[in-house]
Enzyme design. Structure first.
Site, PDB file in Angstrom:
ATOM      1  CG  HIS A 158       9.909   4.401   8.386  1.00 15.22           C
ATOM      2  ND1 HIS A 158       9.379   5.664   8.399  1.00 15.22           N
ATOM      3  CD2 HIS A 158      10.915   4.447   9.191  1.00 15.22           C
ATOM      4  CE1 HIS A 158      10.245   6.466   9.274  1.00 15.22           C
ATOM      5  NE2 HIS A 158      11.019   5.606   9.750  1.00 15.22           N
ATOM      6  CE  LYS A 200     -10.655 -10.160  -3.593  1.00 17.28           C
ATOM      7  NZ  LYS A 200      -9.905  -8.664  -3.591  1.00 17.28           N
TER       8      LYS A 200
END
Ligand code: ARG
Length: 462
Positions: A160, A287
């Site tokens: 999960h 970035k």
């Protein structure tokens, strides 16, 4: 040359097709990719006709000479493809006739474009399949190398996407080696059904000439000949199988891509991808984006789409050949290109990955990844599993409040959750202890991971 004079069936028609219809029905712009296998198939067909006494020695020699020239022109990029001649088959045949005259017109004896195109696709796909199996193995080798460097590197295993139990990074990489191993098996299995010769089926019913299909098959390296002409000219199930294998391979790589993207996020910081696989932002100077894995994720949709396109193309087609089948090529070619490029880039990219073990170990501890080990420990001391689960849950809550890992609690603190806990508990609470305890085939213990690496090295030895 007028359109009518140009067509292979010109005698039957009163008017030419419009430019739009010509463009709409032509396939040469994309099926010219099969030119080399088309020539290979024609040469085998001609040799077979000659052996069967249908084609003279002089005609065969002329066809061989003409085809050699055409092949040279194709490789040099000087052959001009004409959409007036619709497809690769008629383009090559017309060039041949231009060069050698009547012998070129005799080549199509006992053959139809229907069995010709089915043969070409199979030859093309056989080559593509072999190349792709090689590329899958190359990527597996790259992953095995990475796994070997990290056979004992602790990372959190997730369920999960929540920290579950410690695993090794090597074990995680080997999970993908397994997936890719099954992918290669699927391609190798599909190849058995690809490698059957349809030539001789002619348009749909077979031919009246005394052909020797086994001989043609032998010349072209096919394992066997197809046994029903109607089926052989019309079904493209082998192409669907190939594309299904490709879609599954891409699907596996999309899973790895998703993980790389998540791991490279500074929130995780588990890995870094070499700069040559990333791009920056035109506006945000800080970035570094994992473009390659993102594109692999996206291109998986494209290949899955091709699978659906081919299934839909085949659905409800009555026997035998229908023009629908001309639409099989673009999805197929794009599948081959997309998967081949993806596998090549991936093998290189995985070699250029930097693993950050400290970040992984930190995540293991923050996630209380050894909680199951503590519960198992209590069970082995006689506590029923449900009670052990509850005791550990309380211990985790306590440790969380104290901002410490279970392995960082004092023995007395641990004993307040169960008197069964002893000094020997330290061995089960560390990630290393947790890993070492899962010591069976398929488990994450480093010695098991090393055994799998040795097994794969043997299987992948070229
Ligand atoms: N270009 C066609 C294809 O790709 C070749 C076969 C055409 N046969 C025919 N009878 N129209 O399928």
């Amino acid at each position: 040359m007028s359109d009518a004079a140009n067509k292979a069936w010109s005698g039957r028609f009163n008017e030419p097709v419009s430019e739009l219809v010509k463009r709409y029905t032509a396939s040469v712009t994309f099926d010219k990719r099969m030119a080399e296998v088309d020539i290979q198939g024609s040469l085998a067909h001609a040799a077979m006709l000659n052996k069967s006494g249908v084609l003279s020695d002089d005609d065969l020699a002329a066809i061989r000479g003409g085809m050699a020239d055409i092949l040279a022109d194709i490789r040099a990029g000087t052959l001009e493809w004409s959409i007036d001649l619709e497809d690769v088959h008629m383009n090559v045949e017309r060039r041949l006739t231009d060069k050698i005259g009547d012998a070129g017109k005799r080549l199509h004896t006992g053959r139809s474009r229907n069995d010709q195109v089915a043969t070409d696709i199979r030859l093309y796909l056989r080559g593509a399949t072999d190349a792709i199996v090689g590329l899958v193995h190359e990527l597996q080798r790259s992953l095995v190398d990475l796994a070997e460097q990290h056979a004992a590197t602790v990372m959190p295993g997730f369920t999960h996407l929540q920290v579950a139990q410690p695993v090794t990074f090597g074990h995680h990489m080997l999970a993908y080696v397994e997936m890719l191993g099954r992918d290669a098996e699927r391609f190798i299995d599909a190849r058995k059904r690809i490698n059957r010769l349809p030539l001789g089926s002619a348009a749909l019913a077979g031919t009246t000439y005394p052909i020797d299909r086994e001989y043609t098959a032998q010349l072209l390296g096919f394992d066997s000949v197809t046994q029903n002409s109607l089926d052989a000219v019309s079904d493209r199930d082998f192409a669907i199988e190939f594309t299904a294998a490709a879609a599954l391979t891409m699907t596996h790589l999309s899973r790895l891509s998703e993980e790389l993207i998540i791991w490279m996020s500074p929130r995780f910081g588990f890995i870094d991808i070499a700069d040559r696989f990333c791009t920056g932002s035109s506006i945000m100077p800080q970035k570094k984006n994992p473009d390659v894995p993102e594109l692999v994720r996206g291109k998986t949709g494209r290949v899955n789409g091709h699978l659906v396109a081919l299934l839909t193309l085949m659905k409800s087609q009555p026997l035998a050949y229908n023009k629908d089948n001309q639409e099989d090529k673009e999805p197929l070619f794009d599948t081959v290109d997309t998967l081949s490029d993806t596998l090549r880039i991936y093998a290189d990219m995985m070699r250029g990955i930097t693993v950050k073990p400290e970040a992984m170990e930190r995540a293991v501890k923050q996630g209380f990844a050894t909680a199951t080990d503590l519960a198992d420990y209590l069970v082995k001391k006689g506590l029923p599993f449900r009670d052990a689960h509850e005791a550990v849950a309380l211990a985790v809550r306590y440790a969380e409040e104290k901002r410490r890992d279970l392995s960082e609690l004092q023995l007395v603190e641990l004993q307040s959750f169960s008197p069964l806990i002893d000094a020997d508990v330290v061995n089960v609470l560390t990630p290393e202890g947790s890993l070492a305890a899962r010591d069976h085939v398929g488990g994450t213990a480093p010695n098991q991971v090393r055994a799998q690496i040795a097994r794969w090295r043997g299987l992948l030895a070229a």
